[in-house]
Design a protein around this motif. Structure first.
Motif, PDB file in Angstrom:
ATOM      1  N   THR A  55       0.842  -1.146  -0.109  1.00 32.89           N
ATOM      2  CA  THR A  55      -0.041  -0.023   0.088  1.00 32.89           C
ATOM      3  C   THR A  55       0.956   1.455  -0.027  1.00 32.89           C
ATOM      4  N   GLU A  58       0.648   3.517   2.958  1.00 33.19           N
ATOM      5  CA  GLU A  58      -0.564   4.050   3.383  1.00 33.19           C
ATOM      6  C   GLU A  58      -1.299   3.441   4.641  1.00 33.19           C
ATOM      7  N   VAL A  59      -1.266   2.193   4.577  1.00 37.20           N
ATOM      8  CA  VAL A  59      -1.525   1.251   5.584  1.00 37.20           C
ATOM      9  C   VAL A  59      -0.509   0.574   6.517  1.00 37.20           C
ATOM     10  N   LEU A 250     -11.397   1.699   4.261  1.00 35.11           N
ATOM     11  CA  LEU A 250     -10.266   1.442   3.196  1.00 35.11           C
ATOM     12  C   LEU A 250     -10.632   1.781   1.996  1.00 35.11           C
ATOM     13  N   GLN A 254      -6.751  -0.257  -1.574  1.00 36.69           N
ATOM     14  CA  GLN A 254      -6.167  -0.908  -0.272  1.00 36.69           C
ATOM     15  C   GLN A 254      -6.692  -2.125   0.025  1.00 36.69           C
TER      16      GLN A 254
END
Length: 329
Positions: A55, A58-59, A250, A254
């Protein structure tokens, strides 16, 4: 300390939910009860790392192993309420939300490890998808699985068919599904907690038990058991599940990246379990145990027939799901 832990859990859930746009950042709390060195612990650590990479950061997944956020019941409740983002355990741990989900722990339900992974694939398994719809209504969604290994029978005498266990006291995990299975083995189910198992075997309270080879080796059951029958009667698969609100928070990209990472790690867990079992067979032979396979006259078909009949009698609602699972290639 309790209040700070709960506050931290709620903050983690809020971070997972408070996202907007394609580049939204999320911090997920991943809890499980596995100990260091177990396949499930390795899975969670590698999945967390893989999700971060897939990701582009991002995660972020923070893993809390070894019951740091509570036992199984607390972990399932935490995921359902959203204070824990995701976790993993036996499918049967979700049975108080949807009873039929325990079918994925049923004995002799999978032909082999590859079939077990296919039957528990959230993307393609009709049986799991139907149950997942019911779980989602309870706030939880299964998004992955872990292959942990096969359970085998050990005893202090050769076991080749259910007739060899007829009328003998055999340890049953104190759960209805296990009691039913041991009846199918032909034995007398005798509930014994795992901590008391070596003593129960040594004193003859029970003459045999069933567990993965990892547990048999780690607990030195070779000191109180002479034979292992490689029945592979239960293929231990764990469910990876997420809070539904967190999941919907999400982005689609994602979610796709996370499920791909979890699927890749599931395949690695199967390979790890299979390679580990081969090594353990040799190790336990070296400790003096006799390993019995079909080549030695082990009648797995007889065990399968008797156990399946007992499960069908005790859990009639499993039958259509078992048929659906059997049809998966």
């Amino acid at each position: 300390m309790f209040h700070s832990r709960v506050l931290g859990a709620l903050t983690g859930a809020a971070m997972a939910l408070g996202m907007t746009g394609a580049a939204s950042a999320a911090e997920l709390r991943y809890a499980h009860v596995g100990a260091e060195g177990d396949i499930q612990t390795i899975f969670a650590a590698q999945a967390a790392e893989g999700i971060g990479s897939a990701t582009n950061g991002e995660v972020t997944v923070n893993v809390y192993p070894a019951s740091q956020l509570g036992g199984v019941a607390e972990m399932v409740d935490g995921v359902r309420m959203g204070s824990i983002s995701l976790g993993h355990h036996d499918f049967a741990s979700l049975a108080r939300l949807v009873p039929e989900v325990a079918v994925f722990n049923a004995p002799f339900i999978y032909r082999d490890g590859a079939h077990a992974l296919a039957a528990t694939d959230p993307a393609t398994s009709p049986a799991l998808q139907a149950i997942n719809e019911k779980l989602v209504a309870q706030g939880v969604r299964i998004i992955g699985r872990i292959y942990r290994g096969d359970r085998q029978i050990s005893a202090n005498f050769p076991v080749k068919s259910p007739a060899d266990l007829a009328g003998k006291p055999f340890r049953a995990v104190p759960l209805e599904l296990w009691v039913s299975m041991v009846k199918g083995f032909g034995a007398i189910p005798t509930p014994v907690e795992v901590a008391e198992l070596p003593t129960a075997l040594m004193t003859g309270v029970v003459v045999g038990q069933e567990n993965p080879l990892t547990m048999i080796a780690a607990n030195n059951l070779n000191e109180v058991q002479s034979h292992i029958a490689m029945t592979g009667h239960m293929r231990a698969v764990l469910a990876v599940f997420v809070n539904e609100d967190v999941w919907q928070g999400l982005t689609e990209e994602q979610r796709t990246a996370i499920t791909k990472v979890l699927d890749d790690e599931a395949k690695k867990s199967l390979q790890m379990a299979q390679e580990g079992e081969a090594k353990l067979v040799e190790e336990l032979k070296g400790r003096g145990m006799t390993i019995i396979t079909e080549a030695d006259g082990l009648d797995i078909a007889a065990f399968r027939e008797k156990v399946n009949a007992q499960i069908a009698q005790d859990f009639p609602n499993f039958t259509p799901l078992i048929e659906q699972i059997a049809a998966i290639q």
